[in-house]
Write an enzyme that holds these catalytic residues in place. Sequence first.
Site, short mmCIF file in Angstrom:
data_model
loop_
_atom_site.label_atom_id
_atom_site.label_comp_id
_atom_site.label_asym_id
_atom_site.label_seq_id
_atom_site.Cartn_x
_atom_site.Cartn_y
_atom_site.Cartn_z
CE LYS A 22 86.77 61.85 1.68
NZ LYS A 22 85.92 62.75 0.86
CG ASN A 23 83.03 62.74 3.32
OD1 ASN A 23 84.02 63.27 2.80
ND2 ASN A 23 82.32 61.80 2.72
CB CYS A 123 83.34 65.17 -9.95
SG CYS A 123 82.10 64.33 -9.01
NE ARG A 128 79.38 65.14 -6.03
CZ ARG A 128 80.40 64.88 -5.22
NH1 ARG A 128 81.55 64.52 -5.73
NH2 ARG A 128 80.26 65.00 -3.92
CG ASP A 313 80.32 58.25 0.21
OD1 ASP A 313 80.09 58.48 -0.99
OD2 ASP A 313 80.54 59.15 1.04
NE ARG A 405 90.00 63.75 -3.54
CZ ARG A 405 88.95 64.22 -4.18
NH1 ARG A 405 88.74 63.88 -5.41
NH2 ARG A 405 88.12 65.04 -3.59
C1 EPZ Z 1 78.63 64.35 0.19
O1 EPZ Z 1 78.74 64.96 -1.08
C2 EPZ Z 1 79.89 63.53 0.40
N1 EPZ Z 1 81.04 64.40 0.35
C3 EPZ Z 1 79.98 62.45 -0.65
O2 EPZ Z 1 81.12 61.65 -0.39
C4 EPZ Z 1 78.72 61.56 -0.57
O3 EPZ Z 1 78.78 60.61 -1.60
C5 EPZ Z 1 77.47 62.44 -0.73
O4 EPZ Z 1 77.49 63.49 0.26
C6 EPZ Z 1 76.19 61.67 -0.56
O5 EPZ Z 1 76.15 61.04 0.68
C7 EPZ Z 1 81.43 65.04 1.43
O6 EPZ Z 1 80.83 64.96 2.49
C8 EPZ Z 1 82.65 65.86 1.32
P1 EPZ Z 1 74.98 65.76 -1.95
P2 EPZ Z 1 77.75 66.13 -1.53
O7 EPZ Z 1 74.92 67.23 -2.08
O8 EPZ Z 1 77.44 66.95 -0.34
C9 EPZ Z 1 72.45 66.38 -5.96
C10 EPZ Z 1 83.18 60.61 -0.89
O9 EPZ Z 1 83.51 59.66 -1.63
N2 EPZ Z 1 72.59 67.84 -5.72
O10 EPZ Z 1 74.27 65.13 -0.82
O11 EPZ Z 1 78.35 66.79 -2.69
C11 EPZ Z 1 73.80 65.74 -6.30
O12 EPZ Z 1 74.14 65.91 -7.66
C12 EPZ Z 1 82.18 61.65 -1.37
O13 EPZ Z 1 83.67 60.81 0.22
C13 EPZ Z 1 71.92 68.71 -6.56
O14 EPZ Z 1 71.21 68.31 -7.49
O15 EPZ Z 1 76.50 65.29 -1.97
C14 EPZ Z 1 73.55 64.31 -5.90
O16 EPZ Z 1 72.88 63.64 -6.93
C15 EPZ Z 1 81.81 61.47 -2.78
N3 EPZ Z 1 72.06 70.06 -6.35
C16 EPZ Z 1 72.61 64.43 -4.69
O17 EPZ Z 1 72.05 65.75 -4.77
C17 EPZ Z 1 72.82 70.54 -5.32
O18 EPZ Z 1 72.90 71.78 -5.18
C18 EPZ Z 1 73.30 64.28 -3.34
O19 EPZ Z 1 74.46 65.12 -3.29
C19 EPZ Z 1 73.48 69.65 -4.47
C20 EPZ Z 1 73.34 68.29 -4.69
#
Ligand code: EPZ
Length: 425
Positions: A22-23, A123, A128, A313, A405
């Site tokens: 999915k991701n 969320c 996030r 995850d 989802r």
């Molecule tokens: C991706 O989310 C995945 N989603 C998530 O999977 C996964 O948990 C996550 O990466 C971490 O591996 C998809 O690929 C669609 P991040 P993403 O940006 O990209 C902070 C699932 O269940 N951050 O790497 O949104 C954020 O708050 C989902 O399939 C900022 O502070 O994750 C988090 O603490 C859930 N500012 C950390 O970084 C930003 O601008 C990592 O988030 C962006 C992120």
Amino acid sequence: MDKIRIIGGNRLNGKVSISGSKNSSLPIMISSILTDDVLQIHNVPKLTDIKTLTFILEELGASINQIRVKKSDLSAPISINVANISSTTAGYENVSKMRASFLVIGALLAREGYARVSMPGGCAIGTRPVDIHLKGLKTLGADVKVEKGFVIVKAKKGLTGNYIQLEKPSVGATQNLIMASTLAKGETKISNASIEPEVLDLIDCLKKMGANIEINKKNILIDGQETLHGASHSVMSDRIEAATFAIAACITRGNLILKGCDPRNLELPLYLLRNIGFQIKDTDDGINVDGYLTNEIKPIDLITEPYPGFPTDLQAQFMALLTQAHGVSVINEKIFENRFMHVQELVRMGADIYLDGDKAIITGKANLVGAQVMATDLRASVSLVIAALCAEGETLINRVYHLDRGFENLEKKLSNCGAEIERIR
Ligand code: EPZ
């Protein structure tokens, strides 16, 4: 609202075909915005998140079809053609349903010099924010403002390559900025980038579309091109789904062959499963997970970290398994600040888990007993399914839409391997 009913206690036995990721599918579908040619994508799973993204892309002007030779061929590839962009706005209704849709902003900006995308909300797993995405787009020369709940980005003369140092190796920000940079003028270097397998899969697809991208450790170098072209790409198998089934085999002391699982993307989780007592072997086209000979599960401590660290995850699923370990395990959640919503539900089923800030302390072995439970996100929901498979009696899982989802045919795959599971509509 649908529920899932599980009667625990059966060992899982048999073969499971692991679906496409999915991701990985989501950003790869979004990369179709970068060309006016056709992008053909194989191995895209049938999930509600994919459907949501289909609506968003169609609103932007994409024409999306499944290329079936026979009507019954449900696994046929999809083709996406964004010959013309008919709208540069992605609205609240769909973006608020799925955060990954925010990734359209980088691709739209690169192709059209403008995009207006709803700000994704908080969320269930944390606040996030998208500050790292926006800072990166600014570094590429975009004008960025937030107005009435929308992020508006402009670069009328196009984007210009630059050096971007990410504060955190955000997966989404890395993907967004790579896509934006493929059509920027000159070279971009993204350092402290995410190198999750899903990012590498996107890069693979973009290279087939004519992008010039190199990876050096956690640095990604992109030499911008005038245009990208159509391509055909097969999405990697879903490493999180594969590991989830591996854990389900372990907790039920079953034996599963996971067809299509690529163990290279799961080195640490599989190493940990072996370490706590399970046998895992590579097969010709996947892995075999065997729990028959495991007497006692050993407790462990683990920390969630960016790849190649332990994936957040899989945190909830490992927690369900560790309730069955003999002794105390500690899970430290370092990626998201609020990703322990499954804890209280596992406790309702009889688990002994104590929360201390970003740490969960799990004392086993607990005798899990079926209950009515409810979860607030995808991975939390599936951890309850895993717990239910080994719990005594009946578990009713509410809010099944979370599972839909991200897990393709979950009930069917589990019941084919001997689980007593049904959906109640
Ligand atoms: C991706 O989310 C995945 N989603 C998530 O999977 C996964 O948990 C996550 O990466 C971490 O591996 C998809 O690929 C669609 P991040 P993403 O940006 O990209 C902070 C699932 O269940 N951050 O790497 O949104 C954020 O708050 C989902 O399939 C900022 O502070 O994750 C988090 O603490 C859930 N500012 C950390 O970084 C930003 O601008 C990592 O988030 C962006 C992120």
